[in-house]
Design an enzyme around this catalytic site. Structure first.
Site, PDB file in Angstrom:
ATOM      1  CE1 TYR A 109      -3.534   2.324   8.796  1.00 28.32           C
ATOM      2  CE2 TYR A 109      -3.746   4.643   7.772  1.00 28.32           C
ATOM      3  CZ  TYR A 109      -3.475   3.939   8.756  1.00 28.32           C
ATOM      4  OH  TYR A 109      -3.027   4.461   9.881  1.00 28.32           O
TER       5      TYR A 109
ATOM      6  CE  LYS B  41       8.788   7.035   6.046  1.00 32.06           C
ATOM      7  NZ  LYS B  41       9.282   8.193   6.452  1.00 32.06           N
TER       8      LYS B  41
ATOM      9  CB  CYS C  20      26.818  25.409  29.175  1.00 30.54           C
ATOM     10  SG  CYS C  20      25.175  25.710  28.954  1.00 30.54           S
TER      11      CYS C  20
ATOM     12  CG  ASP D  97       3.414  12.991   5.057  1.00 34.20           C
ATOM     13  OD1 ASP D  97       3.381  12.358   6.375  1.00 34.20           O
ATOM     14  OD2 ASP D  97       4.428  13.884   4.837  1.00 34.20           O
TER      15      ASP D  97
ATOM     16  CB  CYS E 248      22.263  24.224  32.927  1.00 36.55           C
ATOM     17  SG  CYS E 248      22.320  24.917  31.199  1.00 36.55           S
TER      18      CYS E 248
ATOM     19  CE  LYS F 137       4.876   5.767   6.607  1.00 34.24           C
ATOM     20  NZ  LYS F 137       4.984   7.097   7.010  1.00 34.24           N
TER      21      LYS F 137
ATOM     22  CB  CYS G   2      24.836  28.110  32.851  1.00 37.98           C
ATOM     23  SG  CYS G   2      25.532  26.569  32.503  1.00 37.98           S
TER      24      CYS G   2
ATOM     25  CD  GLU H 100      -2.429  -1.276   2.658  1.00 35.73           C
ATOM     26  OE1 GLU H 100      -3.107  -0.335   3.332  1.00 35.73           O
ATOM     27  OE2 GLU H 100      -2.450  -2.366   3.247  1.00 35.73           O
TER      28      GLU H 100
ATOM     29  CB  CYS I  77      25.904  21.901  30.023  1.00 36.20           C
ATOM     30  SG  CYS I  77      25.939  23.169  31.459  1.00 36.20           S
TER      31      CYS I  77
END
Length: 668
Positions: free
Chosen positions: A222, A309, A403, A115, A427, A113, A406, A111, A421
């Site tokens: 489906y 895919k 970071c 979207d 943070c 696919k 922070c 079948e 970090c």
């Protein structure tokens, strides 16, 4: 003809004309004639409200307002699909299937696919009863009023159908309708929608169903799921659903071997561009329902289905800058900020660069022209650099050392791909991220509290960790931006209601690294309460089913941290569930305690699910595959040959449905 019969006749006529137009694409009357009949029915229904029917064609225009969409648990879980990207991966999948089923002749249903937005629709006695979005697969939102406005979805079925069943489908927005909607927005100076999929999904959550009715949504079905279905295979199910009145894509095909599957993929990889909808691949399903039952499911996906895919679309654009995001675990993710470009139906401005190794491997530099594609058609990623267009004075990218939030110096473990970090409790993005995870739907599911509100509470010094949520008051919330009385009440009420969330979800909500939903369930079931879990040794944890050393070490480190223990003590004092509540079945016994069963085949008196529940209710365990640890194989008709062969080889007793009934009815 009396009024009631006239009303019923008009409803049946209009339903058939809707089906002819929106499903078969072969209208037999003009739009003008259809509108006259619809108007006649509307007038009769207004004069005779005693004959009201919520599934009348007149109700498709919408008009009902839904302020809050009710969360509904699916009767049958909506699983996601495993993805494949090559013929080799499909052949590997076929080998895994044959390993379970043995040397049997396999057919596959292929079948396209589509979207869109997944939907589950329940029918009772041939009438549309309820429509629920996919949500997290376990539960979704009730969008029945909006779904009824989509004319391709039948309100009343025809033919011979089961008393109750669910049908699964994809709500989509055809390209033509999407372009028309965007053109109308452009003409009034509004921003156009980004892509058909997101627009279709967003349409399902509009509060006014009359607005949904204006949108040219379609629905392609489906899969049918339920008990006592009058067909034995996926392809036969599609044919039957079409006869009942559902719009089932005619592109589906029955393949007798993997070579025919490849032919289907090759054909549609080219022809898909001529379809009126978005499609991103092919779904291949083992055709026989009996084989599907034998194969079963993993924690996330059916073993009997896989998605192939199509190769992603690629575009090139300029990399303007690189920014760095901090996740709730402290992991740093570099993000490419791109010159906006159209890709697979959306405008792409950003793409993930994953980590320092990826940047170094591709030698990505600011100012480069890069090739971008959508990984699995979802997240944009940079796959290569066009070195021919690189500036002579470009400089190599230097990964940040501190970071961005922070300024703490970053660390990176020997076997880690990401920088981190280490400022776990200081943070801001980590603090906010952990609280956002705690309140999320699969965790504490706190209504009235969203991600933006969490940030608002933190930035106004009201919360520093998720335990603080349970001390926030309406008086503290009201002065905050965009916070009205009702919002404040809902937030506090939502926090209070979360005290009823079961232990396994609380454990997931704590955000212990590597402890996802499935692991949290395993740990909660094994240890029963937080106190026992917190005292478990490394070796104890590793011995728990499916818990590896990495997870075990993470759990140990979490409970060794004094701040975490302090937060848990506070949550406990507020009444959060840190203990498994055993559900007592009055008919349960321990007669099967310590025994593991594998259930295989087709049964006469009970369904497989009934038998598995009976095993667990009586203290036994249900295994997914036969091994030396299996005590009994509960076999019905047409038991899988591979399982039969293995049971015989390991000399495991094979019992019938009647044998099992006698076993659980015995007294100790």
């Amino acid at each position: 003809m009396d009024n009631q019969n006239t009303i019923q006749t008009l409803r049946e006529e209009l339903n058939q004309h809707n089906h002819n137009y929106y499903v078969l694409d072969t209208p037999t009357i003009s739009d003008f004639e259809f509108d006259l009949k619809l108007k006649q029915l509307q007038e009769l229904e207004n004069k005779h409200p005693e004959y009201f029917d919520e599934n009348s064609p007149t109700q498709r225009v919408g008009g009902s307002i839904t302020k809050n969409f009710q969360t509904v648990k699916h009767d049958h879980r909506m699983y996601s699909l495993d993805n494949s990207y090559s013929k080799e991966e499909l052949l590997d999948w076929e080998k895994r299937v044959q390993k379970v089923l043995g040397d049997v002749s396999l057919e596959y249903t292929c079948e396209l696919k589509y979207d869109g937005a997944s939907i589950s629709i329940t029918y009772e006695n041939g009438k549309l009863k309820r429509a629920v979005t996919r949500g997290d697969g376990v539960q979704g939102d009730d969008v029945t009023n909006n779904i009824k406005t989509i004319k391709a979805i039948p309100l009343q079925l025809k033919g011979d159908f089961p008393e109750t069943f669910d049908v699964r489908g994809e709500i989509i927005l055809p390209f033509a309708g999407f372009e028309k909607m965007n053109q109308e927005l452009i003409e009034i100076g509004e921003t156009p929608y980004s892509n058909p999929r997101n627009t279709a999904s967003g349409s399902l959550k509009l509060q006014d169903s009359a607005e949904v009715a204006k949108r040219p949504l379609d629905c392609l079905l489906y899969f049918i799921i339920g008990n006592k279905l009058p067909f034995k295979s996926q392809f036969e199910g599609l044919e039957t659903a079409r006869n009942w009145g559902f719009k089932v894509p005619k592109e589906s095909k029955l393949a007798h071997n993997m070579e025919e599957v490849f032919q289907f993929i090759e054909y549609w990889d080219v022809q898909r561009h001529d379809l009126p909808y978005e499609t991103d691949g092919v779904v291949i399903k083992v055709n026989s329902f009996q084989h599907q039952e034998e194969l079963g499911f993993t924690a996330k996906s059916p073993r009997w289905a896989i998605a192939y895919k199509f190769k992603s679309e690629q575009v090139s654009t300029k990399l303007n800058s690189i920014s760095y995001q901090v996740g709730r675990t402290g992991a740093i993710t570099p993000v490419a900020n791109l010159e906006p470009v159209q890709l697979a139906g959306t405008i792409v401005k950003r793409a993930s660069l994953h980590n320092a190794d990826q940047i170094e491997k591709l030698d990505i530099r600011i100012g480069d022209t890069v090739f971008v594609e959508k990984g699995g058609e979802i997240i944009p990623k940079i796959i290569a650099v066009d070195l021919n267009k690189r500036s002579e004075n470009s400089e190599q990218t230097k990964y940040i050392t501190h970071c961005p939030e922070c300024q703490t110096e970053l660390i990176r473990g020997e076997s880690e791909a990401n920088h981190y970090c280490p400022n776990f409790y200081g943070c801001p993005p980590q603090i906010i991220g952990r609280i956002q995870h705690f309140i999320s739907r699969k965790a504490m599911d706190i209504e009235g509290l969203g991600g933006e509100t969490v940030a608002l509470l933190y930035n106004n010094n009201l919360v520093y960790n998720y335990a603080d949520l349970y001390e926030v008051t309406e008086e503290q919330i009201l002065p905050l931006e965009r916070m009205a009385q009702k919002s404040a009440e809902n937030l506090v009420k939502g926090v209070e209601n979360s005290k009823n969330i079961p232990f396994e979800r609380v454990l997931y909500a704590l955000g212990i690294r590597f402890v996802g939903e499935t692991v949290a369930k395993k740990l909660a079931k094994h240890y029963k309460n937080i106190d026992t879990l917190s005292k478990a040794s490394l070796i104890d944890l590793i011995l728990v089913d499916e818990i590896g050393e990495r997870i075990a070490q993470s759990v140990i480190e979490f409970f060794e941290n004094q701040e975490n223990r302090r937060i848990i003590d506070r949550l406990n004092s507020f009444g959060v569930q840190f203990e498994t509540v055993e559900i007592i079945n009055p008919n349960a016994t321990n007669i099967l305690l310590g025994k593991t069963f594998v259930v295989s085949g087709v049964f006469e008196e009970f369904s497989r699910d009934d038998l598995k529940k009976a095993i667990e209710d009586n203290g036994g365990k249900v295994g997914s595959s036969i091994s030396a640890k299996t005590d009994f194989v509960l076999a019905g008709a047409n038991m899988g040959p591979a399982k039969l062969e293995k049971a015989v080889k390991l000399t495991i007793p094979i019992i019938s449905e009647n044998d099992f009934k006698k076993m659980i009815n015995e007294t100790e």
